[in-house]
Design a protein around this motif. Structure first.
Motif, short mmCIF file in Angstrom:
data_model
loop_
_atom_site.label_atom_id
_atom_site.label_comp_id
_atom_site.label_asym_id
_atom_site.label_seq_id
_atom_site.Cartn_x
_atom_site.Cartn_y
_atom_site.Cartn_z
N PRO A 97 14.74 21.65 -9.76
CA PRO A 97 13.72 21.09 -10.63
C PRO A 97 14.43 20.09 -11.31
O PRO A 97 15.47 20.15 -11.57
N VAL A 98 13.61 19.06 -11.65
CA VAL A 98 14.33 17.73 -12.55
C VAL A 98 13.26 17.52 -13.61
O VAL A 98 11.92 17.79 -13.73
N GLY A 99 13.95 16.73 -14.48
CA GLY A 99 12.87 16.24 -15.68
C GLY A 99 13.54 16.51 -16.96
O GLY A 99 14.16 17.59 -17.05
N SER A 100 13.15 15.97 -18.03
CA SER A 100 13.59 16.04 -19.26
C SER A 100 12.96 17.49 -19.87
O SER A 100 13.58 17.90 -20.84
N LEU A 103 15.66 20.33 -20.81
CA LEU A 103 16.60 20.27 -21.82
C LEU A 103 16.56 21.69 -22.64
O LEU A 103 15.25 21.94 -22.87
N GLY A 104 17.52 22.17 -23.00
CA GLY A 104 17.87 23.25 -23.59
C GLY A 104 17.35 24.64 -22.75
O GLY A 104 17.47 25.80 -23.26
N ARG A 105 17.48 24.59 -21.39
CA ARG A 105 17.34 25.53 -20.48
C ARG A 105 18.70 25.90 -19.77
O ARG A 105 19.60 25.20 -19.81
N VAL A 106 18.77 27.29 -19.54
CA VAL A 106 19.88 27.67 -18.70
C VAL A 106 19.47 28.06 -17.35
O VAL A 106 18.38 29.10 -17.26
N LEU A 107 20.00 27.51 -16.42
CA LEU A 107 19.64 27.89 -14.81
C LEU A 107 20.52 28.46 -14.10
O LEU A 107 21.77 28.44 -14.62
N ASP A 108 20.48 29.27 -13.02
CA ASP A 108 21.34 29.87 -12.14
C ASP A 108 21.80 28.98 -11.22
O ASP A 108 21.21 27.59 -11.21
N GLY A 116 15.53 33.71 -19.98
CA GLY A 116 14.17 34.80 -20.39
C GLY A 116 13.20 33.79 -21.18
O GLY A 116 12.38 34.26 -22.08
N ARG A 117 13.17 32.47 -21.17
CA ARG A 117 12.26 31.68 -21.97
C ARG A 117 10.93 31.09 -21.05
O ARG A 117 10.41 30.26 -21.35
N GLY A 118 10.71 31.99 -20.07
CA GLY A 118 9.70 31.61 -19.24
C GLY A 118 9.77 30.55 -18.12
O GLY A 118 10.70 30.17 -18.01
N PRO A 119 8.69 30.15 -17.58
CA PRO A 119 8.99 29.18 -16.52
C PRO A 119 9.36 27.64 -16.84
O PRO A 119 9.29 27.30 -18.38
N LEU A 120 10.04 26.92 -16.13
CA LEU A 120 10.44 25.69 -16.31
C LEU A 120 9.36 24.75 -16.23
O LEU A 120 8.30 24.78 -15.66
N ARG A 121 9.35 23.74 -17.29
CA ARG A 121 8.64 22.49 -17.55
C ARG A 121 9.27 21.33 -16.75
O ARG A 121 9.47 20.44 -17.24
N ALA A 122 9.30 21.80 -15.39
CA ALA A 122 10.00 20.55 -14.55
C ALA A 122 9.03 19.29 -14.52
O ALA A 122 7.70 19.77 -13.81
N ARG A 123 9.45 18.50 -14.18
CA ARG A 123 8.60 17.38 -13.76
C ARG A 123 8.34 17.24 -12.30
O ARG A 123 7.20 16.76 -12.07
N ALA A 124 8.97 17.83 -11.67
CA ALA A 124 8.87 17.61 -9.99
C ALA A 124 10.06 18.75 -9.58
O ALA A 124 11.02 18.85 -10.23
N TRP A 125 9.99 19.00 -8.35
CA TRP A 125 10.97 19.63 -7.44
C TRP A 125 11.28 18.70 -6.45
O TRP A 125 10.47 18.31 -5.77
N VAL A 126 12.84 18.48 -6.16
CA VAL A 126 12.95 17.30 -5.41
C VAL A 126 14.18 18.10 -4.45
O VAL A 126 14.71 18.93 -4.81
N PRO A 127 14.29 17.48 -3.26
CA PRO A 127 15.22 18.04 -2.48
C PRO A 127 16.95 17.86 -3.15
O PRO A 127 17.13 17.11 -4.00
N VAL A 128 17.67 18.68 -2.94
CA VAL A 128 18.93 18.73 -3.58
C VAL A 128 19.84 17.55 -3.06
O VAL A 128 20.82 17.25 -3.93
N ASP A 129 19.66 17.29 -1.94
CA ASP A 129 20.51 16.40 -1.40
C ASP A 129 20.12 14.82 -1.74
O ASP A 129 19.40 14.16 -1.31
N GLY A 130 20.78 14.27 -2.88
CA GLY A 130 20.53 13.12 -3.45
C GLY A 130 21.51 11.94 -2.76
O GLY A 130 22.31 12.30 -1.87
N ARG A 131 21.59 10.81 -3.15
CA ARG A 131 22.33 9.67 -2.60
C ARG A 131 23.00 9.02 -3.56
O ARG A 131 22.36 8.67 -4.82
N ALA A 132 24.18 8.62 -3.17
CA ALA A 132 24.93 7.79 -4.23
C ALA A 132 24.39 6.36 -4.63
O ALA A 132 23.90 5.87 -3.40
#
Length: 444
Positions: A97-100, A103-108, A116-132
């Motif tokens: 999950p990514v996006g502003s 902010l304020g959340r704790v993830l595993d 315990g603050r409910g679902p994430l308000r993620a802008r999108a779910w993107v592949p973990v493999d980014g590129r430099a």
């Protein structure tokens, strides 16, 4: 479908309609050996996920190596209850999950909320493999980033978009220094990865070190030491991917990772489990390649930036051990913490003479660099004469620099020391340094 995995994109499906509509390739679990799961009958590639078993006992695993007909996987959860013959279903790529809204959340370590603050308000779910970022598309590091620590801002000045390592043995104050930076940095947003941390320390860090104000502008990713090796490893890439997306939005983020050494240790567990040969001090070759891939993803981009701060646990206080040496060669600077200073109650225990910022000349003015140089020369003279001073054999007047260090030792130590709760603004740090150098006199 779990939000951690992605369906195979349409472009990757076979062109034949008949093949596309064919049955799913269901494999089976052939063996569970140590930390590895041997799977047969699936077409999953390295880096893809598989689901082992069904129902509430289902376990996610990631393919770490393949051979003829067999995929060797690493589990993302407990393996208790798994047995040979269980069905194995391909599950696509790992997504983050990514996006502003994070902010304020704790993830595993897999990007799932644990606060315990409910679902994430993620802008999108993107592949973990980014590129430099492309090396020619990176903007230059030309602005200082205040870290809120006087000794670092004045003597080891960090630039926005730099990658800096905090090197020390165990119990010397790396995590405490990182918590000071988390509260005092000028960064717009922070992404904090706690990799392999003690479970006891997580809540203390969130409530005491960060506090509500710091957490509100941070995303915290936590993988404690009891998590599987792959979860600890993935937590570093999850945090990096979140910071990269903030950079892509044009924001200036700080990525703080504690610790890079535990990331390398997790990769060592994985590499040795899938059959890689041990090399330097038992680390397989993939460990050093992975460090470069991870660290190069921080830095500046065409618009925003990710300033990387990584703690490095120096094994046995040997700063030339393999992970410390490899990290130092990749990073843009290193801050060395000295056990002797820590034992003497000098906090932060920063060895100013042993610490280097490779971008300091680009983010400071000539006057600031001259003031820092003059203080360093006094510190160097005091270190060289320390043995004589300890036994009372130094003769006053032999060296003006040593005389200045002895006469104004208290003022120098007050400048270099700082309490955990004190935040030093960069402008104030430079003013105090200029006043201290003026007191020392024109000796160099």
């Amino acid at each position: 479908m779990s939000p951690l995995v992605a369906e195979r994109p349409a472009s990757a499906l076979p062109s034949s309609v008949l093949a596309a509509a064919g049955p799913e390739a269901v494999g089976r679990l052939r063996a569970v050996v140590g930390l590895t799961l041997d799977v047969v009958g699936t077409r999953a590639a390295v880096g893809e996920l598989v689901r082992i078993g069904t129902g509430p006992d289902e376990v996610l695993a990631e393919v770490a190596a393949t051979s003829a007909g067999t995929a060797r996987c690493m589990p993302l959860g407990a393996t208790r209850g798994l047995r040979a013959g269980m069905p194995v279903h391909p599950a696509g790529r790992f997504r983050v999950p990514v996006g502003s809204g994070l902010l304020g959340r704790v993830l595993d370590g897999l990007g799932r909320p644990i606060d315990g603050r409910g679902p994430l308000r993620a802008r999108a779910w993107v592949p973990v493999d980014g590129r430099a970022p492309h090396p020619l598309e990176r903007t230059r590091v030309d602005a200082q980033l205040g870290l809120g620590v006087r000794a670092m801002d004045a003597l080891v000045s960090a630039g926005r978009g730099q990658r800096l390592g905090l090197f020390a043995g165990s119990g010397v104050g790396k995590s405490s220094l990182l918590s000071m930076i988390a509260r005092g940095t000028d960064a717009e947003v922070s992404v904090i990865a706690l990799v392999g941390e003690r479970g006891r320390e997580v809540r203390e860090f969130l409530e005491d070190d960060l506090g509500p104000e710091g957490l509100a502008r941070s995303v915290v990713v936590v993988a404690t030491s009891d998590e599987p090796a792959l979860v600890r490893l993935r937590s570093a890439f999850v945090a990096t991917r979140i910071a990269e997306h903030l950079r892509d939005e044009g924001r200036h983020a700080v990525l703080m990772m504690d610790s890079l050494t535990r990331v390398a240790m997790a990769q060592r567990e994985i590499g040795l489990s899938v059959g890689e040969p041990p090399a330097t001090r038992g680390y397989p070759p993939s460990t050093f390649a992975l460090l470069a891939q991870l660290l190069e993803r921080a830095g500046t981009g065409p618009t925003g930036s990710v300033t990387g701060l990584y703690t490095v646990l120096v094994d046995g206080d040997d700063h030339n051990e393999p992970i410390a040496d490899a990290a130092r060669s990749i990073l843009d600077g290193h801050v060395v913490l000295d056990r002797r200073l820590a034992v003497a109650g000098h906090f932060p225990s920063i060895d100013a003479l042993g610490s280097v910022s490779r971008v300091a000349t680009r983010v400071t003015s000539p006057e600031q660099r001259e003031a820092a140089r003059r203080l360093r020369s006094v510190l160097a003279a005091r270190r060289q004469a320390q043995d004589l001073l300890d036994v009372g054999a130094y003769v006053a007047g032999s060296n003006p620099l040593v005389d200045a260090a002895v006469t104004h030792g208290r003022q120098i130590d007050l400048f270099l020391q700082q309490s955990m709760d004190e935040r030093a603004l960069p402008a104030e740090s430079w003013q105090r340094l200029a006043a201290l150098v003026h007191t020392l006199g024109d000796l160099t």
